[in-house]
Every structure is written in C-alpha cells, then in structure tokens.
Design a protein around this motif. Structure first.
Motif, PDB file in Angstrom:
ATOM      1  N   UNK A 192       0.809  -1.228   0.000  1.00  0.00           N
ATOM      2  CA  UNK A 192       0.000   0.000   0.000  1.00  0.00           C
ATOM      3  C   UNK A 192       0.839   1.273   0.000  1.00  0.00           C
ATOM      4  N   UNK A 193       2.014   1.228   0.616  1.00  0.00           N
ATOM      5  CA  UNK A 193       2.901   2.397   0.629  1.00  0.00           C
ATOM      6  C   UNK A 193       3.562   2.587  -0.730  1.00  0.00           C
ATOM      7  N   UNK A 194       4.059   1.487  -1.292  1.00  0.00           N
ATOM      8  CA  UNK A 194       4.808   1.551  -2.551  1.00  0.00           C
ATOM      9  C   UNK A 194       3.929   2.001  -3.710  1.00  0.00           C
ATOM     10  N   UNK A 195       2.713   1.472  -3.795  1.00  0.00           N
ATOM     11  CA  UNK A 195       1.864   1.796  -4.954  1.00  0.00           C
ATOM     12  C   UNK A 195       1.362   3.236  -4.897  1.00  0.00           C
ATOM     13  N   UNK A 196       1.484   3.876  -3.733  1.00  0.00           N
ATOM     14  CA  UNK A 196       1.035   5.266  -3.601  1.00  0.00           C
ATOM     15  C   UNK A 196       2.137   6.273  -3.918  1.00  0.00           C
ATOM     16  N   UNK A 202      -0.025   3.260  -8.546  1.00  0.00           N
ATOM     17  CA  UNK A 202       0.870   2.599  -9.501  1.00  0.00           C
ATOM     18  C   UNK A 202       1.040   1.133  -9.104  1.00  0.00           C
ATOM     19  N   UNK A 203       0.105   0.285  -9.543  1.00  0.00           N
ATOM     20  CA  UNK A 203       0.106  -1.114  -9.125  1.00  0.00           C
ATOM     21  C   UNK A 203       1.321  -1.889  -9.627  1.00  0.00           C
ATOM     22  N   UNK A 204       1.928  -1.426 -10.702  1.00  0.00           N
ATOM     23  CA  UNK A 204       3.122  -2.117 -11.199  1.00  0.00           C
ATOM     24  C   UNK A 204       4.235  -2.114 -10.158  1.00  0.00           C
TER      25      UNK A 204
END
Length: 450
Positions: A192-196, A202-204
């Motif tokens: 959840x932190x990375x995709x934000x 950015x789901x990739x």
C-alpha cells in the motif's frame, strides 16, 4: 565448494564441486561444534530469505486486488475471490513435488531455482496492471503463477531439516517457518505504501519493488548455500505415513490452523473493504494479522513443550471458536473495532496452533514404532503432507467467503461454517489425543508432548 570433515579430527578433507557436502553428521557433538553449526546456520539464513520472498509473492494478489478498481479493473466479488483462491490452490498442489525436489536436485540448486521462479509472476503482474485492456483470464494466470511461492515452504523446511540435529530442529524449523510466514505481513504492509508513490495508484510497483530482492535471494542461494548428499528420497516413509491414520488426523487439524492463517491472510484486506466500506482506509492495517500470526507460531511450539501439544491445540481451537463468535457479533451490530480485534485474535490463535500441531507430529510418531529412525522419517513425511493439505485449507476458507458474500451478501454464513468446523477440530483433538483411554493404551503419549 563443500567441506568434508573427519569427526575424529575436524580437519578439512578433499572437496567436491557444486557445493555438495558428502560428510554430514550433525548428531556428532564434535562435528557439530567444529563445522556443522556454522554451515547449518548459514544455510538457514539464506533459506529464510528465499522462503520469505516466496510467501511475499504467494500473497501478493491479496493486497493488489483491493486496488484493482482504482486503476480501471471492475471485477465482481466472485472474480475477486477467485484471484485469491487460485494462488492458494496452486501453492498447495506444489508443496508435495517441492518436497521431493530437494533430494533430487540438492538444496542449493532447488532453492536457487524456486527463488528465481518468483520473477515470473512479478513480470506477469507488471504486464497485467499496466494494460487497461488486460483480460480477466490473464489475471487468473498471474495468480496461478504466484502459487510458485506457496510451494517454497515445503522444500525449504525439508532442506533445513537435514542440516540440524534432532535436538535443534525444532527451533531451526520454527524460525524458518516464521520467517516465511512474515512474508505475508511484509507484502501487506509495504505494497500500500509503494503503490502510492508518485501520482495516483501505480500497481506495477507492487511487483517491481520485490524483483531486486528476488534476484539477490536467488544469487545468495547459488553462491552461499550447500547441498547434502545424504538428503535422499524416502519413498518408504511416505508410504508408511500415508497408511497411518494419524497422518490424516493431523492434516485435518492443520487445515484448521494453517488453513485459517493463510486463508484469513489472503482474505482480510478484501473483507475489510467489502464488509466495512466506511473503514476501507484501515486496509493498510491488515498486515497486523499476518504479522502477529507469524510471530506467535514459535510461541505455540514453546507452550507445547511445557504443557503438551494436544492440550494447546485443543485450547487453540476453542479460542478460534470464541473469536469467530466475536466476528459474528461484530457483523450483526456493525462494530468495526470488534471485527478487527476478533480477527487479530484469530490470527494469534492460528499462529499458536501452527506451532502446536507441528510439535505434535514427531511426538505422535515416536509412539508408533520402536524404530526411532523410522519414526522420525515418517514424521518428516507427515510434515510435508500436512503442509500441503493445510495450504489447501486456505482455498476452502476463501471459497466459503466467496459463496457467503455472493449468496447472502454477508459473512454470517461463512463464519457459522467456520464455527462448526472449529467445533469438529476440538472434538477430533480430544478424541484422538486427550481421551484417558488413549493414554492408557499408549502411556508414552502423555509424556511425549502430545
């Protein structure tokens, strides 16, 4: 290169290529202190790294599905749960062949291969989420590829069991298992932190973030791990285990513990979003369930050493029933704090139960034969069988959630089914391992930690 040590004089002997170790005697105290302990610890560390990433990839879809709607993919509740069920199913099926892969290819080679395979579902996920026209079947195929991570547990546990003496296997395997289980919590915390990062969702990044770590784990396995020539296939023990009723009893109980842990871990983020829409911001806290469940697993083994595995297992299932009742009440009164707290309790108890059931297996089989060596081999086989069946329990958990939400639009039927199942687990544990006449027939069970 592998080191060959003489137990009488711990000086290095001839070496053989491929990091194969021909001479391995962990039960010899002199060998263990001079050579074995250091080598075993090194292999354990890199095994935990690879297995942790295996669980991470295995459970990656559990947190990705929550955000698919944000990037333009509209899947039904049923379709969403199939994306959670498929990796569970594939991972469960792969656990048996993965167990036999270690004796065939060697622990070093197979850890390298199984870690490298994790790149496949990561690449597939990047392709899937970056193309708005990606069909649903490709998402299903991506979920299936994530099942590679589920098989890693069995091969990792089988490999590490060969490195350690009997008296130290419990802690080593407990650390290995807990380190792997923590991968579920890590992915639900980090993704959840990375995709934000950046603008929008950015789901990739959910896949790209883990790929460098997978490459490092693969390289570490190849360059630093070892293989043992004594890790031979033991088909006889598997045949004996398959014909022993306790294999299937313990597999059934492990569905109740590990099946609950992995099934709830996969479903928890989606259940928060679907059941309490006003609290969907709390999806980011779903990692706490898997984290606490992972940490509590070694504690279950420790309690079993003190009070007996069957007693702890029975109390665990009673507690799971109470926690499930709490969930039913929370759904009825629409209380998110009670819902979240009850689920955290279920994770704690499932983790404890994972440890206690695994502690029961060697104790049970030690009473089944006068040949201690044969009993240990059968117990090891049962660990592999129960691990596969327990993982299949995660499939059943998510299928029950799917049918419940599709049919009645509520979790109540699913939770009622779980409550009945935990009652059956309580009765099974008591019937086979706690009745007084069982102890009368097999007195050593009472003192073997069962």
């Amino acid at each position: 290169m592998s080191t060959m040590v003489d137990t009488a004089s711990p000086a290095p002997q001839a070496k053989r290529g491929g990091r194969w170790i021909d001479h391995w005697e962990p039960e010899d105290p002199q060998f263990w202190e001079s050579t074995g302990k250091k080598v075993a610890r090194k292999n354990l560390i890199f095994s935990i790294l690879a297995e942790n990433l295996g669980f991470t990839v295995w459970s990656l879809m559990s947190i990705v599905v929550v955000s698919l709607g944000s990037v333009g993919f509209s899947f039904t509740v049923g379709q969403t749960f199939w994306l959670l069920i498929v990796p569970n199913l594939v991972g469960a099926v792969l656990r048996i062949p993965y167990t036999f892969a270690v004796p065939k290819f060697g622990g070093r080679a197979w850890t390298t291969i199984s870690a490298g395979l994790l790149l496949i579902p990561c690449v597939m996920l990047v392709v899937a989420v970056t193309n708005p026209t990606t069909p649903y079947w490709f998402f299903l195929l991506t979920s299936a590829a994530m099942g590679f991570g589920g098989g890693n547990f069995s091969s990792s546990m089988a490999n590490i069991s060969f490195f350690y003496p009997e008296g130290k296997k419990g802690l080593a395997l407990g650390l290995n298992a807990a380190g792997g289980n923590l991968g579920v919590a890590m992915v639900q915390l980090v993704v959840p932190i990375v995709i934000a990062l950046g603008t929008g969702v950015n789901l990739a990044y959910a896949a790209l973030f883990w790929m460098p770590f997978i490459v490092v784990a693969t390289a570490c396995a190849w360059f630093f791990m070892d293989s043992l020539t004594q890790a031979k296939p033991d088909g006889t023990s598997y045949k004996k285990a398959m014909s022993n009723k306790h294999t299937w009893v313990m597999s059934f109980l492990y569905i109740g513990t590990f099946g609950s842990f992995i099934g709830f871990s996969f479903a928890f983020p989606s259940l928060i979003k679907l059941s309490f829409v006003d609290y969907k911001s709390f999806v980011g806290l779903a990692f706490l369930g898997a984290l606490i469940g992972s940490v509590s697993r070694p504690f279950g083994g420790w309690l079993s050493d003190r009070f007996g595995g069957a007693r702890i297992t029975l109390m665990t299932f009673v507690g799971l029933g109470i926690g499930t009742s709490g969930l039913l009440v929370s759904i009825d009164i629409r209380s998110f704090p009670l819902f979240f707290g009850s689920f955290i309790g279920l994770f704690v108890l499932a983790g404890i139960g994972n440890g206690s059931t695994y502690r029961m297996i060697p104790a049970i089989f030690a009473t089944q034969s006068d040949d201690l060596k044969s009993a240990k081999r059968q117990a090891a086989a049962v660990v592999g069988i129960a691990g596969a069946i327990g993982a299949f329990g995660g499939v059943l958990v998510n299928l029950v959630f799917k049918f419940s939400l599709e049919g009645s639009k509520t979790l109540a039927p699913a939770l009622t089914a779980f409550l009945v199942f935990y009652g059956l687990c309580v009765a099974t544990t008591w019937w086979f391992y706690m009745r007084r006449r069982v102890f009368a027939r097999v007195p050593s069970l009472a003192y073997a930690g069962v």
